[in-house]
Structure formats: structure tokens, C-alpha cells
Design a protein around this motif. Structure first.
Motif, PDB file in Angstrom:
ATOM      1  N   PHE A   1     -16.705  -7.580 -24.818  1.00  0.00           N
ATOM      2  CA  PHE A   1     -15.782  -6.391 -24.680  1.00  0.00           C
ATOM      3  C   PHE A   1     -16.359  -5.341 -25.391  1.00  0.00           C
ATOM      4  O   PHE A   1     -16.723  -5.691 -26.513  1.00  0.00           O
ATOM      5  N   ARG A   2     -16.250  -4.219 -24.544  1.00  0.00           N
ATOM      6  CA  ARG A   2     -16.865  -3.106 -25.466  1.00  0.00           C
ATOM      7  C   ARG A   2     -15.894  -1.849 -25.362  1.00  0.00           C
ATOM      8  O   ARG A   2     -15.254  -1.894 -24.363  1.00  0.00           O
ATOM      9  N   MET A   3     -15.740  -1.133 -26.683  1.00  0.00           N
ATOM     10  CA  MET A   3     -14.788   0.112 -26.642  1.00  0.00           C
ATOM     11  C   MET A   3     -15.794   1.152 -26.686  1.00  0.00           C
ATOM     12  O   MET A   3     -16.366   1.017 -27.655  1.00  0.00           O
TER      13      MET A   3
ATOM     14  N   TYR B   1     -16.899   5.301 -27.017  1.00  0.00           N
ATOM     15  CA  TYR B   1     -16.378   6.574 -27.460  1.00  0.00           C
ATOM     16  C   TYR B   1     -17.681   7.432 -26.989  1.00  0.00           C
ATOM     17  O   TYR B   1     -18.781   7.144 -27.787  1.00  0.00           O
ATOM     18  N   TYR B   2     -17.590   8.343 -26.096  1.00  0.00           N
ATOM     19  CA  TYR B   2     -18.431   9.425 -25.959  1.00  0.00           C
ATOM     20  C   TYR B   2     -17.773  10.936 -26.372  1.00  0.00           C
ATOM     21  O   TYR B   2     -17.188  11.273 -25.928  1.00  0.00           O
ATOM     22  N   PRO B   3     -18.418  11.201 -27.601  1.00  0.00           N
ATOM     23  CA  PRO B   3     -17.715  12.622 -28.161  1.00  0.00           C
ATOM     24  C   PRO B   3     -18.221  13.662 -27.340  1.00  0.00           C
ATOM     25  O   PRO B   3     -19.172  13.750 -26.750  1.00  0.00           O
TER      26      PRO B   3
ATOM     27  N   ALA C   1     -29.012   5.356 -16.643  1.00  0.00           N
ATOM     28  CA  ALA C   1     -28.823   4.602 -15.512  1.00  0.00           C
ATOM     29  C   ALA C   1     -29.071   3.058 -15.906  1.00  0.00           C
ATOM     30  O   ALA C   1     -29.884   2.888 -16.503  1.00  0.00           O
ATOM     31  N   HIS C   2     -28.205   2.366 -15.272  1.00  0.00           N
ATOM     32  CA  HIS C   2     -28.464   0.946 -15.610  1.00  0.00           C
ATOM     33  C   HIS C   2     -27.530   0.036 -14.592  1.00  0.00           C
ATOM     34  O   HIS C   2     -26.699   0.740 -13.989  1.00  0.00           O
ATOM     35  N   SER C   3     -27.786  -1.345 -14.438  1.00  0.00           N
ATOM     36  CA  SER C   3     -26.784  -2.249 -13.807  1.00  0.00           C
ATOM     37  C   SER C   3     -26.678  -3.157 -14.928  1.00  0.00           C
ATOM     38  O   SER C   3     -27.046  -3.218 -15.945  1.00  0.00           O
ATOM     39  N   ASP C   4     -25.288  -3.491 -14.786  1.00  0.00           N
ATOM     40  CA  ASP C   4     -24.626  -4.595 -16.043  1.00  0.00           C
ATOM     41  C   ASP C   4     -25.363  -5.959 -15.556  1.00  0.00           C
ATOM     42  O   ASP C   4     -25.534  -6.439 -14.506  1.00  0.00           O
ATOM     43  N   TYR C   5     -25.412  -6.594 -16.741  1.00  0.00           N
ATOM     44  CA  TYR C   5     -26.452  -7.883 -16.466  1.00  0.00           C
ATOM     45  C   TYR C   5     -25.497  -9.088 -16.312  1.00  0.00           C
ATOM     46  O   TYR C   5     -26.085 -10.139 -15.861  1.00  0.00           O
TER      47      TYR C   5
ATOM     48  N   LEU D   1     -15.280  -5.397 -15.694  1.00  0.00           N
ATOM     49  CA  LEU D   1     -13.953  -4.318 -15.563  1.00  0.00           C
ATOM     50  C   LEU D   1     -14.185  -3.116 -16.242  1.00  0.00           C
ATOM     51  O   LEU D   1     -14.461  -3.237 -17.305  1.00  0.00           O
ATOM     52  N   LEU D   2     -14.011  -1.969 -15.879  1.00  0.00           N
ATOM     53  CA  LEU D   2     -14.000  -0.792 -16.392  1.00  0.00           C
ATOM     54  C   LEU D   2     -12.859   0.046 -16.599  1.00  0.00           C
ATOM     55  O   LEU D   2     -12.159   0.126 -15.478  1.00  0.00           O
ATOM     56  N   PHE D   3     -12.213   0.360 -17.576  1.00  0.00           N
ATOM     57  CA  PHE D   3     -10.944   1.043 -17.716  1.00  0.00           C
ATOM     58  C   PHE D   3     -11.110   2.578 -18.270  1.00  0.00           C
ATOM     59  O   PHE D   3     -12.055   2.668 -19.134  1.00  0.00           O
TER      60      PHE D   3
ATOM     61  N   LYS E   1     -25.923   0.048  -9.720  1.00  0.00           N
ATOM     62  CA  LYS E   1     -26.664   0.994 -10.622  1.00  0.00           C
ATOM     63  C   LYS E   1     -25.842   2.168 -10.792  1.00  0.00           C
ATOM     64  O   LYS E   1     -25.168   2.872  -9.986  1.00  0.00           O
ATOM     65  N   HIS E   2     -25.492   2.177 -12.241  1.00  0.00           N
ATOM     66  CA  HIS E   2     -24.623   3.610 -12.381  1.00  0.00           C
ATOM     67  C   HIS E   2     -24.831   4.061 -13.918  1.00  0.00           C
ATOM     68  O   HIS E   2     -25.642   3.553 -14.697  1.00  0.00           O
ATOM     69  N   ARG E   3     -24.127   5.255 -14.116  1.00  0.00           N
ATOM     70  CA  ARG E   3     -24.411   5.983 -15.309  1.00  0.00           C
ATOM     71  C   ARG E   3     -23.373   6.894 -15.722  1.00  0.00           C
ATOM     72  O   ARG E   3     -22.549   6.827 -14.681  1.00  0.00           O
ATOM     73  N   VAL E   4     -23.338   7.419 -16.735  1.00  0.00           N
ATOM     74  CA  VAL E   4     -22.237   8.285 -17.312  1.00  0.00           C
ATOM     75  C   VAL E   4     -22.906   9.811 -17.707  1.00  0.00           C
ATOM     76  O   VAL E   4     -23.477   9.694 -18.456  1.00  0.00           O
ATOM     77  N   VAL E   5     -22.274  10.746 -16.860  1.00  0.00           N
ATOM     78  CA  VAL E   5     -22.911  11.910 -17.293  1.00  0.00           C
ATOM     79  C   VAL E   5     -21.725  12.838 -17.886  1.00  0.00           C
ATOM     80  O   VAL E   5     -20.673  12.595 -17.803  1.00  0.00           O
TER      81      VAL E   5
ATOM     82  N   ASP F   1     -13.953  14.673 -25.107  1.00  0.00           N
ATOM     83  CA  ASP F   1     -14.121  13.117 -25.249  1.00  0.00           C
ATOM     84  C   ASP F   1     -14.029  12.269 -24.110  1.00  0.00           C
ATOM     85  O   ASP F   1     -13.158  12.528 -23.454  1.00  0.00           O
ATOM     86  N   ARG F   2     -14.757  11.320 -24.316  1.00  0.00           N
ATOM     87  CA  ARG F   2     -14.440  10.126 -23.139  1.00  0.00           C
ATOM     88  C   ARG F   2     -14.461   8.771 -23.792  1.00  0.00           C
ATOM     89  O   ARG F   2     -15.160   8.394 -24.547  1.00  0.00           O
ATOM     90  N   TYR F   3     -13.186   8.133 -23.370  1.00  0.00           N
ATOM     91  CA  TYR F   3     -13.057   6.919 -24.141  1.00  0.00           C
ATOM     92  C   TYR F   3     -12.869   6.020 -22.688  1.00  0.00           C
ATOM     93  O   TYR F   3     -12.604   6.021 -21.743  1.00  0.00           O
ATOM     94  N   SER F   4     -13.870   4.760 -22.977  1.00  0.00           N
ATOM     95  CA  SER F   4     -13.531   3.871 -21.918  1.00  0.00           C
ATOM     96  C   SER F   4     -13.677   2.254 -22.390  1.00  0.00           C
ATOM     97  O   SER F   4     -13.994   2.034 -23.531  1.00  0.00           O
ATOM     98  N   LEU F   5     -13.013   1.379 -21.905  1.00  0.00           N
ATOM     99  CA  LEU F   5     -13.144  -0.028 -22.126  1.00  0.00           C
ATOM    100  C   LEU F   5     -13.822  -0.857 -21.300  1.00  0.00           C
ATOM    101  O   LEU F   5     -13.539  -0.671 -19.807  1.00  0.00           O
ATOM    102  N   VAL F   6     -14.697  -1.450 -21.642  1.00  0.00           N
ATOM    103  CA  VAL F   6     -15.481  -2.495 -20.526  1.00  0.00           C
ATOM    104  C   VAL F   6     -15.271  -3.965 -20.955  1.00  0.00           C
ATOM    105  O   VAL F   6     -15.193  -4.553 -22.163  1.00  0.00           O
ATOM    106  N   SER F   7     -15.091  -4.695 -19.955  1.00  0.00           N
ATOM    107  CA  SER F   7     -14.916  -6.207 -20.279  1.00  0.00           C
ATOM    108  C   SER F   7     -15.715  -6.889 -19.073  1.00  0.00           C
ATOM    109  O   SER F   7     -15.657  -6.796 -17.952  1.00  0.00           O
TER     110      SER F   7
HETATM  111  O1  LIG Z   1     -18.178   4.197 -20.046  1.00  0.00           O
HETATM  112  C1  LIG Z   1     -18.448   4.090 -18.870  1.00  0.00           C
HETATM  113  O2  LIG Z   1     -17.645   4.531 -17.888  1.00  0.00           O
HETATM  114  C2  LIG Z   1     -19.280   3.082 -18.535  1.00  0.00           C
HETATM  115  C3  LIG Z   1     -20.072   2.092 -19.441  1.00  0.00           C
HETATM  116  C4  LIG Z   1     -20.858   0.939 -18.784  1.00  0.00           C
HETATM  117  O3  LIG Z   1     -21.604   1.361 -17.789  1.00  0.00           O
HETATM  118  C5  LIG Z   1     -21.035   0.077 -19.488  1.00  0.00           C
HETATM  119  O4  LIG Z   1     -20.688  -0.426 -20.777  1.00  0.00           O
HETATM  120  O5  LIG Z   1     -21.848  -0.894 -18.910  1.00  0.00           O
END
Ligand SMILES: O=C(O)CCC(=O)C(=O)O
Ligand SMILES: [Fe+2]
Length: 170
Positions: free
Chosen positions: A56-58, A60-62, A78-82, A87-89, A152-156, A164-170
Motif C-alpha cells: 500500500f503506497r501513499m 505525494y508529488y509536490p 515509465a514502468h509496469s507494476d510488478y 488499484l490506483l486512486f 506500462k505507465h508513467r506520471v508526467v 500537488d498530486r496525491y495518489s493512493l496505490v494498493s
Molecule cells: O501516482 C500515480 O498516479 C501512479 C503511481 C504508480 O504508477 C505506482 O505507484 O506504481
């Protein structure tokens, strides 16, 4: 756990457990669709048999000043999840996620696919809640011999004004 989150620990644990249950439900449905034992994926995330592997990751991209260069400076490479699925919120007004299409183009993923749709075309539940983005990871690609493909995804930095960008990843 940072001390600022300590008072909310029960909320985080509850949320994480709900995410785990949802992932298990989705994996069960994948198994049904693939016509294999419906527990095949879920049994491999069973915490009773050892660590479930769930992370579970919280995030924060300032916000940064406007000196970043479009297409060069990025927030998450750029990466794919392993894992199996992720789930991405995301939050409204905090775009930036892009996926690589099979044609090799980076394409932005809307935080809310209903953006731009008229309110008459979406029901009131949709108007309140944001969708949860589900990514297929490398493990599920491997388990299905490539039938289900990891994305494959990335955040730009979003074009225009950065926030700011906040996301939750589980
Ligand atoms: O923060 C995001 O929108 C994506 C994060 C992500 O791809 C990851 O943590 O694997
Ligand atoms: Fe990711």
C-alpha cells in the motif's frame, strides 16, 4: 508509518483491507473468465499462507515551479507494476497519469472519464465518486502467459499549471 498518520492508523488498515478484498474479487472474476479454478489467483495472495504480497503506497508529488520541461521532466518514470493487479486512486484536478498504447504512444488517462460528459448522461452515484483505476501487473501477465498484458505507465507534469498530486496505490 510517519507520526502524522498515527492517529489514522485504523482508517488506513481498514482501507487497505477493503482494497485487498476488491483485488481478490477482481482476480476471482478474471479466473472465472479464463475458465480456471476460481481461487487460482486469490490463493496466491492469501495472508494466512504467508505475506500476501500486497503493498500500500501513499504518494505525494509536490508542485514545482514552471521551469520543468514538458516531456523531459517527469514525476514517475515509465514502468509496469510488478504485482498481479494494482488499484490506483486519484484526485480530481490532479491529472498526470499516462499509459503506453500498443502503438507506442503515450496517452493521458483522465482522472474522471466522465469529464466533459453532460450531467444528464451520468447517474448521481457517478457524479459523487471517482473511478478506481485497475492496472494489470507483470505477475498476472506472467501467470497468464501474456494473455493479460501489464500496462506500462508513467506520471508526467500536467500541461499548463502544475499542482500537488496525491495518489493512493494498493
Ligand atoms: O501516482 C500515480 O498516479 C501512479 C503511481 C504508480 O504508477 C505506482 O505507484 O506504481
Ligand atoms: Fe505504477
Amino acid at each position: 508509518m510517519p507520526s502524522t498518520f498515527e492517529s489514522e492508523i485504523d482508517t488506513f488498515i481498514d482501507f487497505q483491507q477493503q482494497c485487498h478484498s476488491l483485488c481478490c474479487r477482481i482476480l476471482e472474476l478474471f479466473a472465472v473468465a479464463l475458465d480456471i479454478d476460481r481461487d487460482w489467483f486469490v490463493s496466491r495472495h492469501d495472508s494466512k499462507a504467508g505475506p500476501s504480497g500486497t503493498i500500500f503506497r501513499m504518494l505525494y508529488y509536490p508542485q514545482i515551479d514552471s521551469t520543468y520541461q514538458d516531456g523531459i521532466d517527469i514525476r514517475a518514470g515509465a514502468h509496469s507494476d510488478y504485482g498481479s493487479i494494482t488499484l490506483l486512486f486519484q484526485q480530481r484536478g490532479q491529472p498526470g497519469l499516462e499509459i503506453l498504447t500498443p502503438g507506442g504512444q503515450w496517452t493521458s488517462v483522465p482522472v474522471d472519464p466522465h469529464d466533459g460528459a453532460s450531467m444528464a448522461t451520468i447517474n448521481s452515484d457517478d457524479a459523487r465518486s471517482l473511478p478506481i483505476l485497475v492496472n494489470i501487473g507483470d505477475l498476472l501477465q506472467d501467470w497468464t502467459s501474456g494473455l493479460l498484458k501489464s500496462t506500462k505507465h508513467r506520471v508526467v507534469f500536467p500541461a499548463g499549471e502544475s499542482s500537488d498530486r496525491y495518489s493512493l496505490v494498493s
